[in-house]
Design an enzyme around this catalytic site. Structure first.
Site, mmCIF file in Angstrom:
data_model
loop_
_atom_site.group_PDB
_atom_site.id
_atom_site.type_symbol
_atom_site.label_atom_id
_atom_site.label_comp_id
_atom_site.label_asym_id
_atom_site.label_seq_id
_atom_site.Cartn_x
_atom_site.Cartn_y
_atom_site.Cartn_z
ATOM 1 C CE LYS A 186 49.091 86.587 141.804
ATOM 2 N NZ LYS A 186 49.790 87.323 142.944
ATOM 3 C CD GLU A 260 63.287 83.112 135.911
ATOM 4 O OE1 GLU A 260 64.171 82.544 136.607
ATOM 5 O OE2 GLU A 260 62.920 84.272 136.102
ATOM 6 C CB CYS A 295 65.982 85.093 139.485
ATOM 7 S SG CYS A 295 65.742 85.469 137.734
ATOM 8 C CD GLU A 394 66.787 83.645 144.363
ATOM 9 O OE1 GLU A 394 67.070 84.091 143.247
ATOM 10 O OE2 GLU A 394 65.702 83.075 144.620
#
Length: 492
Positions: A186, A260, A295, A394
């Site tokens: 996906k 993750e 990330c 973040e």
């Protein structure tokens, strides 16, 4: 070289790849894929509804329960992985081109990175067919012949993000396929082209029907897929907030997960390291690589208090020298952000940083000379409180925060004072000191004098940066179940 053709040609953009066939969409609804440097439409792909996504899962379920794939030997499956590796390597430039258009990565960085990660992942896991202990012989405590075997976990849902779609797809799909799993991929609606190119390759190499299926869908359908009881394992890369939701949904039926997630990674510049050298490593490379949309980016720069101002100035100088522009232009050193939404998010964080008392030393705005595209200036903050919003959340954009520490122990404390624990770097000429500090950091990766994450060994995070690891042997472990078999009598 500058390119003027900014479309992404796909063979079957109005279809989904399900059960070994290109299946036409049941509606005319599509996702527009924007060129993030021009804001123009580069492609349109079909939008999967719930019924279509369910058909993809059903195809993967049939292929796992009744098809040949899980019943092949690892060596037989490895032959297909090698074929995939060859094909993705020959399509390197197509993958790289789509990546730059969708996500803003510089083309001169994208081309070698595709080869470094995409083809390499399939080759590495193909090689593991001969080295991974799929079957181990034991003598049980009762003296009987016993075996420890590794069997595929089942149907895997691989949810791939927009920032590094090709590489992250590879490190989910390659180990899953070697293990004997079947997969539903996906991709992100913002960056689906890598998944489409990969589906074309799977079709060309003749994977059995249902082994790999590709559907592009929005969040509501993704959530339905996560809850589908025919999905045995979810592997997801994305935000920590989305990871929490997936983990909660999977826990209700004890589905396996690999997550993750986000990061707020620290670079610890110790008192014996040159500030200019550290700034050169941290500044230019950070701003250039995907405009900070990574990330494991080192966004918290922790330095001795006496060197704080020097680091702020050195990073600011690097930021001011960066050239924003078209990612296909060789003179460009910083490309655009991937989406307007991401640019808005970065702007909001910058405003919050100023409001909470940090010093804006460089950047902090949209560049005036670029009226089109999702551009944002490389940004540096000084005098950042480690508990402030820009130091704890973040941002996923070109924003660096410099934080002062009173000692080595204080620097380690600051680095660990985060809900995240994905990556870190220790800057020191003393290798033993680097190792000692690295062992005290609560992160999944630690580099010495540079970011040195390595998917070939294993990648993942502590705390809310995720669960499990991708890449290497641990990445294969994530797609198998262990079974103990104890025989009453030895095999003849």
């Amino acid at each position: 070289m500058h390119t003027t053709d900014r479309t992404i040609p796909l063979n079957h953009p109005d279809c989904f790849y399900i059960d070994g066939k290109w299946t036409p969409a049941s509606s005319t609804e599509t996702f527009e894929v924007l060129d993030c440097s021009t804001e123009r439409v580069a492609a349109r792909v079909a939008r999967a509804d719930a019924a279509t996504a369910t058909r993809a899962v059903d195809a993967a379920r049939r292929a796992f329960d009744h098809g040949p794939w899980p019943r092949m030997t690892p060596g037989e499956r490895a032959v297909y992985l090698e074929k995939i590796a060859q094909r993705v390597e020959s399509a390197n430039d197509e993958f790289a081109r789509g990546w730059s258009i969708e996500s803003g990565i510089l083309q001169r960085i994208a081309k070698p990175r595709i080869g470094q990660f995409l083809g390499a992942a399939f080759r590495q896991y193909a090689g593991m067919a001969a080295t991974y202990p799929f079957v181990e012989s034991h003598r049980s405590v009762t003296g009987h012949q016993a075996y420890s075997v590794k069997e595929p976990v089942g149907v895997v849902l691989a949810i791939v993000p927009w920032n590094g779609p090709a590489a992250l797809l590879a490190y989910k799909v390659a180990p899953a396929l070697l293990a004997g799993c079947t997969v539903v991929v996906k991709p992100s609606p913002e960056a689906p082209t890598s998944a489409y190119l990969f589906a074309q390759i799977c079709d060309e190499v003749g994977l059995p029907p249902g082994v790999v299926n590709v559907v592009t869908a929005d969040r509501d359908v993704s959530e339905m897929l996560v809850r589908n009881p025919n999905v045995d394992k979810i592997t997801f890369t994305g935000s920590t907030a989305a990871g929490r939701s997936i983990s909660a949904a999977a826990a209700g039926r004890i589905a396996r997960v690999t997550l993750e997630l986000g990061g707020k990674s620290a670079a610890l510049v110790l008192d014996d390291y040159d500030i200019g050298a550290a700034a050169q490593t941290l500044g230019s490379s950070y701003f250039s690589y995907l405009t900070g949309q990574v990330c494991h980016s080192l966004t918290r720069i922790i330095v001795p208090r006496a060197k704080h101002n020097a680091m702020v100035e050195a990073l600011s100088e690097a930021a001011r020298k960066m050239v924003l522009g078209d990612p296909f232009d060789d003179d460009t050193t910083v490309g655009p952000l991937a989406t307007a939404r991401q640019r808005d998010t970065v702007e909001q964080y910058v405003a919050k940083g100023i409001a909470e008392g940090a010093t804006l030393a460089a950047g902090g705005a949209r560049p005036l000379h670029l009226s089109r595209g999702f551009y944002f200036e490389p940004t540096v903050f000084g005098n950042v409180d480690n508990r402030s919003t820009i130091a704890q959340e973040e941002i996923f954009g070109p924003v660096l925060s410099v934080i002062a520490a009173d000692s080595e122990a204080h620097a380690i404390e600051l680095a660990n004072d985060s809900i995240f624990g994905l990556n870190a770097v220790v800057f020191t000429p003393d290798t033993q000191r680097a190792l000692n500090v690295a062992r005290q950091l609560r992160t999944g990766s630690v580099g010495h004098n540079a970011s040195r994450t390595d998917f070939s060994i294993g990648f993942g995070g502590f705390k809310q940066s995720g669960m499990g690891r991708e890449g290497g042997v641990e990445g294969l472990n994530a797609f198998v179940e262990s079974k103990t078999i104890v025989l009453d009598q030895p095999l003849a």
